[in-house]
Design a protein around this motif. Structure first.
Motif, mmCIF file in Angstrom:
data_model
loop_
_atom_site.group_PDB
_atom_site.id
_atom_site.type_symbol
_atom_site.label_atom_id
_atom_site.label_comp_id
_atom_site.label_asym_id
_atom_site.label_seq_id
_atom_site.Cartn_x
_atom_site.Cartn_y
_atom_site.Cartn_z
ATOM 1 N N ARG A 173 0.833 -1.205 0.000
ATOM 2 C CA ARG A 173 0.000 0.000 0.000
ATOM 3 C C ARG A 173 0.864 1.250 0.000
ATOM 4 O O ARG A 173 0.550 2.232 -0.676
ATOM 5 C CB ARG A 173 -0.926 -0.015 1.218
ATOM 6 N N ALA A 174 1.951 1.213 0.769
ATOM 7 C CA ALA A 174 2.849 2.377 0.778
ATOM 8 C C ALA A 174 3.485 2.588 -0.586
ATOM 9 O O ALA A 174 3.640 3.724 -1.048
ATOM 10 C CB ALA A 174 3.928 2.188 1.850
ATOM 11 N N THR A 175 3.843 1.485 -1.253
ATOM 12 C CA THR A 175 4.430 1.594 -2.586
ATOM 13 C C THR A 175 3.430 2.156 -3.581
ATOM 14 O O THR A 175 3.767 3.010 -4.414
ATOM 15 C CB THR A 175 4.922 0.218 -3.062
ATOM 16 N N VAL A 176 2.174 1.675 -3.512
ATOM 17 C CA VAL A 176 1.128 2.182 -4.417
ATOM 18 C C VAL A 176 0.901 3.668 -4.191
ATOM 19 O O VAL A 176 0.758 4.449 -5.147
ATOM 20 C CB VAL A 176 -0.183 1.387 -4.219
ATOM 21 N N ALA A 177 0.876 4.074 -2.928
ATOM 22 C CA ALA A 177 0.692 5.500 -2.638
ATOM 23 C C ALA A 177 1.848 6.329 -3.187
ATOM 24 O O ALA A 177 1.642 7.425 -3.724
ATOM 25 C CB ALA A 177 0.560 5.704 -1.124
ATOM 26 N N GLN A 178 3.073 5.790 -3.056
ATOM 27 C CA GLN A 178 4.239 6.502 -3.586
ATOM 28 C C GLN A 178 4.176 6.598 -5.101
ATOM 29 O O GLN A 178 4.486 7.646 -5.690
ATOM 30 C CB GLN A 178 5.512 5.780 -3.150
ATOM 31 N N LEU A 179 3.761 5.508 -5.764
ATOM 32 C CA LEU A 179 3.637 5.526 -7.219
ATOM 33 C C LEU A 179 2.567 6.511 -7.671
ATOM 34 O O LEU A 179 2.734 7.207 -8.687
ATOM 35 C CB LEU A 179 3.315 4.120 -7.735
ATOM 36 N N ALA A 180 1.451 6.562 -6.928
ATOM 37 C CA ALA A 180 0.398 7.517 -7.277
ATOM 38 C C ALA A 180 0.892 8.952 -7.138
ATOM 39 O O ALA A 180 0.587 9.814 -7.973
ATOM 40 C CB ALA A 180 -0.829 7.290 -6.391
ATOM 41 N N ALA A 181 1.658 9.205 -6.078
ATOM 42 C CA ALA A 181 2.211 10.553 -5.899
ATOM 43 C C ALA A 181 3.188 10.895 -7.016
ATOM 44 O O ALA A 181 3.191 12.015 -7.545
ATOM 45 C CB ALA A 181 2.898 10.652 -4.536
ATOM 46 N N ASN A 182 4.017 9.910 -7.411
ATOM 47 C CA ASN A 182 4.947 10.145 -8.513
ATOM 48 C C ASN A 182 4.214 10.418 -9.811
ATOM 49 O O ASN A 182 4.618 11.286 -10.597
ATOM 50 C CB ASN A 182 5.882 8.944 -8.680
ATOM 51 N N GLU A 183 3.145 9.657 -10.067
ATOM 52 C CA GLU A 183 2.366 9.875 -11.281
ATOM 53 C C GLU A 183 1.736 11.250 -11.289
ATOM 54 O O GLU A 183 1.682 11.918 -12.328
ATOM 55 C CB GLU A 183 1.284 8.784 -11.395
ATOM 56 N N GLU A 184 1.255 11.688 -10.140
ATOM 57 C CA GLU A 184 0.656 13.023 -10.075
ATOM 58 C C GLU A 184 1.714 14.101 -10.312
ATOM 59 O O GLU A 184 1.446 15.108 -10.985
ATOM 60 C CB GLU A 184 -0.006 13.225 -8.707
ATOM 61 N N ARG A 185 2.910 13.901 -9.771
ATOM 62 C CA ARG A 185 3.982 14.868 -10.026
ATOM 63 C C ARG A 185 4.350 14.912 -11.507
ATOM 64 O O ARG A 185 4.605 15.991 -12.059
ATOM 65 C CB ARG A 185 5.215 14.514 -9.180
ATOM 66 N N LEU A 186 4.368 13.724 -12.156
ATOM 67 C CA LEU A 186 4.656 13.702 -13.589
ATOM 68 C C LEU A 186 3.567 14.423 -14.374
ATOM 69 O O LEU A 186 3.849 15.139 -15.342
ATOM 70 C CB LEU A 186 4.778 12.251 -14.068
ATOM 71 N N ARG A 187 2.295 14.222 -13.966
ATOM 72 C CA ARG A 187 1.203 14.912 -14.643
ATOM 73 C C ARG A 187 1.347 16.412 -14.501
ATOM 74 O O ARG A 187 1.191 17.170 -15.475
ATOM 75 C CB ARG A 187 -0.153 14.470 -14.074
ATOM 76 N N MET A 188 1.664 16.859 -13.292
ATOM 77 C CA MET A 188 1.837 18.289 -13.066
ATOM 78 C C MET A 188 3.006 18.832 -13.889
ATOM 79 O O MET A 188 2.918 19.917 -14.474
ATOM 80 C CB MET A 188 2.086 18.548 -11.583
#
Length: 377
Positions: A173-188
């Protein structure tokens, strides 16, 4: 070498684990009662008491894991020592001490990995069954210990596996949350690059035009300054919307912006009318970002005199798709993808599309973005 888990770190964990271990210590009432009223000599009682204290202490070390790290071979040796103590005490003091084999089984299930404990648990039970016939009155007493030894040992194996799975799920779950945060940063990052790159290029061009017009044509320069203000305000709105996650680029808006940017740069623009078909939002947004990035590159890098944009729907063997083509007659550029084209590739791949871009010869550059349409489009 594999290592057993660490000791509980918080007071709550220690209390909970102590209560859990205390439940199993109930079975020690039989050896204790035998020491007190079993008719043994004083020497036998002293030695038996010392043996019971030593056995219980090391059992608690293994189950409670007060040792920070312990290699599997050391745990196997410790379990073997417990089994030897249980064997000696049972053969010396009587059938009541057979219950110690239950603790051998439980400690091996709690302290050893599953690939070891699946053998040590039935092994401890089998040793108890081998020792029991040497004791008087063993048959009725043994029947009540075989199931606790097997079930208790394998219960600890199951609990250990459950704890390990829970830890892995938390890490996942921590890894998924980190990946989601990374994806959002890439989108931004993609949105800000596309938004600011286009707007700042247009502001730079109009500022240069205004500077050249100021001596002789102040009214035209004032118009350019007004355009700069409008573009700046729109860029601010776009950035705010992108940060909020609400902005969706549209083809009509990007076509109008492309016309303005190309005209300001002195590039003859051949642009299509607004698309006749209603495109899915995701497909339209991906194509709109592609148009913006392509026109920005034409304005900033190509040195082109003419830019042609086409937008058409095509039927292929794989289904219907929309194809956006942006070509110019500039210097040709490089086939290597920078941040902008890399971001576009990611956007298009997210909706099942593709991007191809590169020089068309000694002069000229062409970008082609394709996005598939659903069956209902």
């Amino acid at each position: 070498m594999s290592r057993i888990g660490q000791a509980p770190e918080t007071t709550t964990h220690k209390v909970v684990k102590s209560l859990w271990i205390a439940i199993w210590l109930f079975y020690l009432s039989a050896p204790v009662t035998d020491l007190v009223s079993g008719g043994h000599s004083t020497g036998a009682r002293v030695l038996g008491g010392l043996g019971l204290v030593a056995f219980t202490s090391w059992y608690l070390v293994l189950v409670f894991r007060t040792v920070r790290q312990m290699a599997v071979p050391k745990v196997l040796v410790s379990v073997a020592v417990l089994a030897a103590q249980a064997t000696v005490l049972s053969l010396t003091l009587g059938r009541e001490w057979l219950v110690l084999f239950v603790y051998v089984s439980i400690s091996s299930g709690a302290a050893l990995p599953g690939e070891y404990s699946r053998w040590t648990v039935p092994g401890a039970t089998a040793l108890m069954m081998v020792v029991a016939p040497a004791l008087p009155g063993w048959d009725a007493y043994l029947a009540g210990l075989v199931v606790p030894a097997l079930m208790g040992g394998f219960a600890m194996v199951g609990i250990r596996a459950m704890i390990r799975t829970t830890i892995e799920l938390r890490e996942a779950r921590a890894t998924v949350a980190q990946l989601a945060a990374n994806e959002e940063r890439l989108r931004m990052a993609r949105d800000l690059h596309d938004l600011l790159g286009h707007s700042l290029s247009l502001i730079t061009l109009k500022s240069e035009l205004a500077g050249r017009m100021l001596p002789e044509r102040p009214e035209a320069a004032a118009q350019q300054v007004a355009d700069i203000e409008r573009v700046s305000r729109q860029a601010l709105v776009d950035v705010r919307e992108a940060v909020s996650g609400y902005r969706r680029a549209t083809l009509p808006g990007e076509l109008a912006g492309a016309r303005t940017a190309l005209t300001a740069a002195g590039v003859a623009a051949d642009l299509p009318a607004e698309p006749e078909d209603d495109l899915p939002e995701e497909a339209e947004a991906a194509l709109a970002w592609s148009l913006r990035e392509a026109v920005t590159n034409v304005v900033r890098h190509s040195g082109a005199k003419r830019c042609t944009v086409t937008l058409e729907t095509r039927q292929t063997l794989a289904g219907r798709l929309v194809e956006l083509t942006v070509s110019d007659d500039g210097g040709g550029g490089s086939a290597a993808h920078g941040n902008g084209l890399t971001g576009l590739t990611e956007r298009l791949e997210a909706v099942g599309g593709t991007l191809s871009a590169g020089p068309t010869g000694k002069t000229g550059f062409r970008l082609v973005a394709r996005v598939p349409l659903g069956s209902g489009s």
